[in-house]
Design a protein around this motif. Structure first.
Motif, PDB file in Angstrom:
ATOM      1  N   ALA A  28      39.046  54.405  31.881  1.00 38.52           N
ATOM      2  CA  ALA A  28      38.359  53.191  31.440  1.00 38.52           C
ATOM      3  C   ALA A  28      39.197  51.948  31.716  1.00 38.52           C
ATOM      4  O   ALA A  28      38.669  50.903  32.126  1.00 38.52           O
ATOM      5  N   VAL A  29      40.514  52.039  31.512  1.00 35.44           N
ATOM      6  CA  VAL A  29      41.411  50.903  31.783  1.00 35.44           C
ATOM      7  C   VAL A  29      41.386  50.553  33.265  1.00 35.44           C
ATOM      8  O   VAL A  29      41.267  49.381  33.656  1.00 35.44           O
ATOM      9  N   ILE A  30      41.496  51.571  34.113  1.00 37.61           N
ATOM     10  CA  ILE A  30      41.509  51.340  35.565  1.00 37.61           C
ATOM     11  C   ILE A  30      40.154  50.801  36.027  1.00 37.61           C
ATOM     12  O   ILE A  30      40.080  49.845  36.808  1.00 37.61           O
ATOM     13  N   ALA A  31      39.085  51.398  35.543  1.00 37.17           N
ATOM     14  CA  ALA A  31      37.740  50.993  35.964  1.00 37.17           C
ATOM     15  C   ALA A  31      37.450  49.548  35.599  1.00 37.17           C
ATOM     16  O   ALA A  31      36.816  48.815  36.371  1.00 37.17           O
ATOM     17  N   ASP A  32      37.907  49.108  34.429  1.00 30.98           N
ATOM     18  CA  ASP A  32      37.671  47.723  34.022  1.00 30.98           C
ATOM     19  C   ASP A  32      38.294  46.754  35.027  1.00 30.98           C
ATOM     20  O   ASP A  32      37.682  45.749  35.406  1.00 30.98           O
ATOM     21  N   HIS A  33      39.499  47.077  35.465  1.00 29.50           N
ATOM     22  CA  HIS A  33      40.201  46.237  36.445  1.00 29.50           C
ATOM     23  C   HIS A  33      39.458  46.232  37.782  1.00 29.50           C
ATOM     24  O   HIS A  33      39.222  45.172  38.375  1.00 29.50           O
ATOM     25  N   LEU A  34      39.074  47.412  38.256  1.00 27.42           N
ATOM     26  CA  LEU A  34      38.428  47.519  39.564  1.00 27.42           C
ATOM     27  C   LEU A  34      37.051  46.854  39.579  1.00 27.42           C
ATOM     28  O   LEU A  34      36.699  46.164  40.547  1.00 27.42           O
ATOM     29  N   VAL A  35      36.279  47.057  38.535  1.00 28.51           N
ATOM     30  CA  VAL A  35      34.949  46.445  38.480  1.00 28.51           C
ATOM     31  C   VAL A  35      35.068  44.929  38.370  1.00 28.51           C
ATOM     32  O   VAL A  35      34.271  44.183  38.953  1.00 28.51           O
ATOM     33  N   ASP A  36      36.081  44.443  37.652  1.00 25.89           N
ATOM     34  CA  ASP A  36      36.292  42.998  37.572  1.00 25.89           C
ATOM     35  C   ASP A  36      36.560  42.431  38.968  1.00 25.89           C
ATOM     36  O   ASP A  36      36.048  41.364  39.325  1.00 25.89           O
ATOM     37  N   CYS A  37      37.358  43.140  39.757  1.00 29.08           N
ATOM     38  CA  CYS A  37      37.604  42.700  41.133  1.00 29.08           C
ATOM     39  C   CYS A  37      36.301  42.630  41.926  1.00 29.08           C
ATOM     40  O   CYS A  37      36.065  41.676  42.677  1.00 29.08           O
ATOM     41  N   GLU A  38      35.452  43.628  41.765  1.00 34.03           N
ATOM     42  CA  GLU A  38      34.169  43.631  42.473  1.00 34.03           C
ATOM     43  C   GLU A  38      33.306  42.442  42.052  1.00 34.03           C
ATOM     44  O   GLU A  38      32.674  41.798  42.895  1.00 34.03           O
ATOM     45  N   THR A  39      33.258  42.142  40.773  1.00 35.59           N
ATOM     46  CA  THR A  39      32.412  41.030  40.319  1.00 35.59           C
ATOM     47  C   THR A  39      32.902  39.703  40.866  1.00 35.59           C
ATOM     48  O   THR A  39      32.128  38.753  41.001  1.00 35.59           O
ATOM     49  N   ARG A  40      34.178  39.633  41.213  1.00 33.00           N
ATOM     50  CA  ARG A  40      34.759  38.404  41.747  1.00 33.00           C
ATOM     51  C   ARG A  40      34.713  38.362  43.274  1.00 33.00           C
ATOM     52  O   ARG A  40      35.283  37.464  43.890  1.00 33.00           O
ATOM     53  N   GLY A  41      34.045  39.331  43.888  1.00 36.99           N
ATOM     54  CA  GLY A  41      33.892  39.338  45.333  1.00 36.99           C
ATOM     55  C   GLY A  41      35.087  39.853  46.088  1.00 36.99           C
ATOM     56  O   GLY A  41      35.222  39.615  47.288  1.00 36.99           O
ATOM     57  N   LEU A  42      35.960  40.592  45.420  1.00 41.56           N
ATOM     58  CA  LEU A  42      37.184  41.115  46.026  1.00 41.56           C
ATOM     59  C   LEU A  42      37.035  42.618  46.211  1.00 41.56           C
ATOM     60  O   LEU A  42      37.701  43.422  45.560  1.00 41.56           O
ATOM     61  N   GLY A  43      36.155  42.999  47.120  1.00 43.83           N
ATOM     62  CA  GLY A  43      35.801  44.400  47.283  1.00 43.83           C
ATOM     63  C   GLY A  43      36.949  45.297  47.666  1.00 43.83           C
ATOM     64  O   GLY A  43      36.979  46.473  47.288  1.00 43.83           O
ATOM     65  N   PHE A  44      37.937  44.787  48.412  1.00 50.76           N
ATOM     66  CA  PHE A  44      39.054  45.643  48.819  1.00 50.76           C
ATOM     67  C   PHE A  44      39.898  46.074  47.623  1.00 50.76           C
ATOM     68  O   PHE A  44      40.611  47.069  47.683  1.00 50.76           O
ATOM     69  N   GLY A  45      39.814  45.320  46.521  1.00 53.56           N
ATOM     70  CA  GLY A  45      40.522  45.714  45.308  1.00 53.56           C
ATOM     71  C   GLY A  45      39.606  46.306  44.258  1.00 53.56           C
ATOM     72  O   GLY A  45      40.015  46.522  43.118  1.00 53.56           O
ATOM     73  N   GLY A  46      38.359  46.579  44.637  1.00 55.18           N
ATOM     74  CA  GLY A  46      37.372  47.062  43.693  1.00 55.18           C
ATOM     75  C   GLY A  46      37.145  48.557  43.773  1.00 55.18           C
ATOM     76  O   GLY A  46      38.081  49.345  43.694  1.00 55.18           O
ATOM     77  N   LEU A  47      35.878  48.967  43.980  1.00 60.72           N
ATOM     78  CA  LEU A  47      35.555  50.391  43.952  1.00 60.72           C
ATOM     79  C   LEU A  47      36.266  51.168  45.052  1.00 60.72           C
ATOM     80  O   LEU A  47      36.626  52.334  44.859  1.00 60.72           O
TER      81      LEU A  47
END
Length: 330
Positions: A28-47
């Motif tokens: 859950a901790v890791i997913a929160d960080h990765l999904v936040d990156c996706e919402t900010r348009g930073l796909g390479f740091g997201g999913l």
């Protein structure tokens, strides 16, 4: 591209990470960080990064040890990450630093023996919203050539600064390489090319092939000035005890400094002045034909707001399919 509701994206990442051996809480901790990156348009740091986390965890010679504090004073601490992924170690280091800064006005925490610490703006947004000025620097294995060279000597070495302001903090978060590691890895997964001038192959020749770049070296950002900054960031990360050039993806250094502005000035008045300066920067007359002038983090915050309103993200289909396989969904 595949459209995913945000809740489904988070659950997919958590399922893949848990199946790879993380606890539900860690996932859950890791997913929160990765999904936040996706919402900010930073796909390479997201999913897509979740796939890299799973691959690195699977390749480890031994399971990670516990995250532990190996040295401590009232205003400082050194953390051994035990080869845990940096999203967990960084969250632990920030929690330590926040508690110490709240009690004593400032704190410095270093962490080593970790990897993939993610977007430093993620941590600094939380620190700034708690009222602290923050700086984070990170070192890593040699992937970047210094200015004038074609052999890797630095990590991608991100550095970030965060200042409390209203309605959102002012955060400057950059990598000191011409292309970030996660960008190159994602382009390699998707069969895409790099931009000219971003990388060299193992023989030192310029390359657009991300696979060759990952075996060679990335160019440094910002010419000789960026090269000097990259060196400084590497040295700050090494202050945690991290190696200058650790083998493979290991022993990255993480250096976080927090300061309560109240120890120097009226904190609320300072945040107000930061807000006023940021507004003045945004109100700057743009160059002819240019768009509105922005303050660092404006783009990320606006993108995230739009994404949260929409409730979905667009992720490369190959990434989604691979995550579903890792999660046991196909």
């Amino acid at each position: 591209m595949t459209t995913l509701p945000l809740r489904d994206a988070r659950l997919l990442v958590e399922a893949a990470l848990t199946r790879a051996g993380h606890t539900a809480e860690e996932s859950a901790v890791i997913a929160d960080h990765l999904v936040d990156c996706e919402t900010r348009g930073l796909g390479f740091g997201g999913l897509a990064r979740a796939l890299s986390v799973v691959e690195r965890k699977r390749a480890a010679a031994a399971p990670p040890r516990s995250i532990r504090t190996v040295a401590e004073t009232p205003v400082s601490a050194t953390v051994d990450g035990g080869d845990h992924v940096g999203y967990l170690v960084g969250a632990h280091a920030l929690e330590l630093a926040t508690a110490k800064a709240r009690a004593h006005g400032m704190a410095v925490v270093g962490a080593r023996n970790t990897w993939y610490t993610g977007m430093f703006s993620y941590y600094l947004e939380r620190a700034a919203r708690a009222g602290f000025f923050g700086m984070i620097a990170g070192s890593g294995p040699a992937m970047v050539a210094p200015f004038g060279g074609t052999e890797a000597r630095f990590g991608t070495n991100p550095i970030a600064f965060g200042f409390p302001a209203d309605p959102s903090p002012v955060i400057w978060d950059i990598g000191t390489s011409a292309v970030m590691y996660g960008e190159a890895v994602l382009k390699d997964r998707l069969g895409e090319r790099l931009v000219p001038g971003q990388a060299y192959d193992a023989a030192g020749a310029p390359t657009l092939d991300p696979a060759q770049a990952l075996e060679g070296a990335f160019a440094v950002w910002g010419g000789h000035k960026g090269s000097g900054l990259a060196l400084v960031v590497q040295l700050l990360g090494m202050m945690s005890g991290a190696a200058a050039d650790p083998p493979g993806l290991s022993d990255c250094g993480f250096f976080v400094l927090l300061l309560d502005p109240e120890r120097l000035t009226d904190a609320r008045a300072y945040a107000r002045r930061v807000t006023e300066l940021a507004a003045a920067v945004r109100a700057t007359r743009p160059v002819e034909g240019g768009g509105a002038v922005r303050v660092p983090f404006d783009r990320s915050a606006a993108c995230r707001e739009r994404t949260l309103r929409r409730g979905t993200i667009e992720v490369p289909g190959a990434v989604v399919a691979a995550l579903r396989r890792e999660a046991g969904h196909s």
